[in-house]
Design a protein around this motif. Structure first.
Motif, PDB file in Angstrom:
ATOM      1  N   LEU A  44       0.843  -1.185   0.000  1.00  0.00           N
ATOM      2  CA  LEU A  44       0.000   0.000   0.000  1.00  0.00           C
ATOM      3  C   LEU A  44       0.884   1.243   0.000  1.00  0.00           C
ATOM      4  CD1 LEU A  44      -2.715  -0.944   2.664  1.00  0.00           C
ATOM      5  CD2 LEU A  44      -2.855  -1.177   0.178  1.00  0.00           C
ATOM      6  N   ARG A  48      -0.618   4.138   4.495  1.00  0.00           N
ATOM      7  CA  ARG A  48      -2.030   3.797   4.323  1.00  0.00           C
ATOM      8  C   ARG A  48      -2.354   2.480   5.030  1.00  0.00           C
ATOM      9  NH1 ARG A  48      -4.184   6.995   0.002  1.00  0.00           N
ATOM     10  NH2 ARG A  48      -3.336   9.057   0.495  1.00  0.00           N
ATOM     11  N   TYR A  50      -5.350   0.690   4.457  1.00  0.00           N
ATOM     12  CA  TYR A  50      -6.151  -0.174   3.592  1.00  0.00           C
ATOM     13  C   TYR A  50      -6.308   0.509   2.243  1.00  0.00           C
ATOM     14  CZ  TYR A  50      -9.879   3.097   4.858  1.00  0.00           C
ATOM     15  OH  TYR A  50     -10.631   4.237   5.053  1.00  0.00           O
ATOM     16  N   GLY A  51      -6.623  -0.281   1.232  1.00  0.00           N
ATOM     17  CA  GLY A  51      -6.941   0.264  -0.077  1.00  0.00           C
ATOM     18  C   GLY A  51      -8.420   0.118  -0.349  1.00  0.00           C
ATOM     19  N   VAL A  52      -8.905   0.786  -1.377  1.00  0.00           N
ATOM     20  CA  VAL A  52     -10.325   0.723  -1.755  1.00  0.00           C
ATOM     21  C   VAL A  52     -10.426   0.394  -3.237  1.00  0.00           C
ATOM     22  CG1 VAL A  52     -12.520   1.971  -1.856  1.00  0.00           C
ATOM     23  CG2 VAL A  52     -10.887   2.463  -0.003  1.00  0.00           C
ATOM     24  N   VAL A 107     -12.609  -3.205   0.349  1.00  0.00           N
ATOM     25  CA  VAL A 107     -11.247  -2.815   0.690  1.00  0.00           C
ATOM     26  C   VAL A 107     -10.294  -3.935   0.298  1.00  0.00           C
ATOM     27  CG1 VAL A 107     -11.994  -1.286   2.548  1.00  0.00           C
ATOM     28  CG2 VAL A 107     -11.462  -3.685   3.065  1.00  0.00           C
ATOM     29  N   SER A 139      -9.002   3.696  -7.784  1.00  0.00           N
ATOM     30  CA  SER A 139      -8.777   3.171  -6.439  1.00  0.00           C
ATOM     31  C   SER A 139      -7.948   4.141  -5.603  1.00  0.00           C
ATOM     32  CB  SER A 139      -8.090   1.800  -6.515  1.00  0.00           C
ATOM     33  OG  SER A 139      -8.931   0.853  -7.154  1.00  0.00           O
ATOM     34  N   ALA A 143      -9.375   5.658  -2.151  1.00  0.00           N
ATOM     35  CA  ALA A 143      -8.659   5.480  -0.885  1.00  0.00           C
ATOM     36  C   ALA A 143      -8.496   6.812  -0.166  1.00  0.00           C
ATOM     37  CB  ALA A 143      -7.304   4.841  -1.141  1.00  0.00           C
ATOM     38  N   SER A 146     -11.915   7.899   1.117  1.00  0.00           N
ATOM     39  CA  SER A 146     -12.334   7.131   2.286  1.00  0.00           C
ATOM     40  C   SER A 146     -11.712   7.682   3.559  1.00  0.00           C
ATOM     41  CB  SER A 146     -11.960   5.658   2.107  1.00  0.00           C
ATOM     42  OG  SER A 146     -12.383   4.881   3.214  1.00  0.00           O
ATOM     43  N   CYS A 320      -2.011   3.395  -7.234  1.00  0.00           N
ATOM     44  CA  CYS A 320      -1.963   2.333  -6.215  1.00  0.00           C
ATOM     45  C   CYS A 320      -0.860   1.319  -6.476  1.00  0.00           C
ATOM     46  CB  CYS A 320      -3.299   1.596  -6.166  1.00  0.00           C
ATOM     47  SG  CYS A 320      -4.706   2.641  -5.823  1.00  0.00           S
ATOM     48  N   ARG A 413     -15.572  -0.918   5.414  1.00  0.00           N
ATOM     49  CA  ARG A 413     -14.731  -0.093   6.300  1.00  0.00           C
ATOM     50  C   ARG A 413     -15.141  -0.260   7.752  1.00  0.00           C
ATOM     51  NH1 ARG A 413     -14.601   6.242   5.101  1.00  0.00           N
ATOM     52  NH2 ARG A 413     -16.653   6.103   6.084  1.00  0.00           N
TER      53      ARG A 413
END
Length: 437
Positions: A44, A48, A50-52, A107, A139, A143, A146, A320, A413
């Protein structure tokens, strides 16, 4: 006339080496071997948690429209990109394989098999660039969005970055931001194309156009009603707030502050509005906000945020670093799949084999690990598998309303450990566990 016009065809959203690989594979006889490609990221962006996943809906349209027009084929021939036999193959190109992946709004973590593309090598390899282009951009925006909506809590965030991005990228960014919790966009094309609510009233130029601030406010209220949002920091803030309430009355919808120490000014404006009897008039703040600025305003009397530049540039991480790698292929067109993987030094290795993914919850239903496997799925993980069918036999099956992706992200999330929402630098909130057969 071509069924897919040059305007809608996505076939040239392709790096040249996709087509030169195709040509060489057609010549060697390996082009029609069944192959499995996988989209994942090795890490990531720094800090970060988490990713989305975002862009899936746009990607399905891109795959469906990946057909070469006569004009495109003529250009490829004129440029000597590929030879006649390859042009003949491309003239009839249709993706007839399968695509599975994490649904939009979900995620992901390092090593998550975000998308799996299965078909002949020829069919799948030339989709690489458009797939990565869409997913990496959307993405990244999602992210960042979010993190911003998480920092904002129940206060709404409005996307207003169109003037800070490529015109097409701005529309995609508004879509991605909406998935990640933004409530509206200033971009009318995004509203028209995707049904996202739109918002916007006036800029400083509107105030400067008129002979006085009072004239500007009067014109705006007469045009848009007392519920409008008046921009109050063109000249003297306190005088503007007083004039705004005098013009619109105590039922004025909102005032917007676009510069200065937003925390200090929000407190002053709130106190002034209350003293003027405009207790319900909201305060909207803009001015180069990012997730950190939004978090810093948590205790301020602010009712909403307008976010532009930081959002559409991924808040410092505009991509990403997703990759598209061959992880399995057959030795004959219809033979069994064998795992393949890059093994070179330098950290850019991959894990071979078609993979499944599941998110294992703890006893309280909170996610505790991202589990990725190449063998049989453990019975306990079967209810928590993440992949969904997106394309089956070349037919798109995974389209859904944008609101479905938006609701999914909210649930995904919320199911993460609370540390996922921390803005301080740290490792991914979930570790990725690999189970191999």
């Amino acid at each position: 006339m071509d069924a897919i016009t040059a305007h809608h065809s996505t076939a040239l959203l392709t790096d040249r080496y996709e087509l030169t690989m195709l040509q060489a594979a057609l010549r060697s006889g390996a082009a029609h071997r069944r192959s499995v490609f996988e989209v994942f990221t090795r890490r990531l962006p720094n800090g970060r948690r988490y990713g989305v996943v975002a862009g899936t809906g746009r990607l399905l349209d891109a795959i469906e429209n990946f057909r070469f027009t006569g004009a495109q084929l003529a250009w490829l021939g004129d440029q000597g990109v590929v030879e006649e036999d390859t042009l003949e193959y491309l003239a009839n190109y249709r993706f007839t394989g399968d695509v599975h992946g994490y649904p939009e709004g979900e995620v992901y973590f390092p090593g998550s098999p975000i998308l799996t593309v299965e078909g002949s090598f020829a069919e799948a390899v030339i989709l690489e660039t458009v797939i990565l282009s869409v997913l990496n951009h959307d993405s990244a925006i999602a992210a960042a969005a979010s993190r911003m909506t998480s920092a904002a809590g129940d206060r709404p965030c409005i996307e207003m970055g169109a003037r800070r991005a490529h015109e097409s990228g701005a529309v995609a960014a508004a879509r991605a931001a909406y998935i990640a919790g933004f409530t509206a966009t200033s971009d009318l094309e995004a509203g028209y194309t995707y049904g996202i609510p739109t918002a916007g009233t006036a800029a400083h130029a509107f105030t400067l156009l008129h002979d006085s601030e009072r004239d500007a406010f009067t014109a705006q209220v007469e045009s848009m009603g007392r519920g409008t949002t008046l921009l109050v920091d063109t000249y003297d803030l306190a005088e503007a707030v007083r004039t705004a309430v005098e013009v619109a009355g105590p039922t004025l919808g909102a005032v917007r502050i676009d510069s200065g120490d937003l925390t200090l000014l929000a407190h002053r404006v709130r106190r002034q509005l209350d003293e003027l009897g405009a207790e319900k008039t909201r305060i909207i703040v803009t001015s180069d906000l990012d997730e950190y600025a939004i978090a810093a305003l948590a205790a301020a009397p602010v009712d909403g945020y307008g976010v532009g530049t930081s959002l559409v540039t991924g808040s410092g991480h505009p991509t990403c670093a997703m990759v598209y790698k061959l992880v399995a292929r057959a030795t004959t067109p219809d033979g069994p799949l064998v795992s393949v993987a890059k093994r070179s030094a330098g950290g850019k290795t991959s894990v071979g084999g078609r993979k499944w993914a599941a998110r294992r919850p703890d006893a309280d239903g909170v996610a505790e690990a991202e589990v990725v496997g190449t063998g049989p799925v453990p019975e306990a993980l079967a209810p928590h598998l993440l992949h969904v069918p997106l394309v089956t036999g070349g037919e798109v099956v995974g389209r859904e309303p944008l609101t479905a992706a938006r609701e999914r992200h909210k649930r995904a999330r919320a199911a993460l450990p609370l540390s996922a929402t921390q803005l301080s630098k740290g490792e991914p909130v979930l570790a990725t566990e690999l189970l191999t057969s």
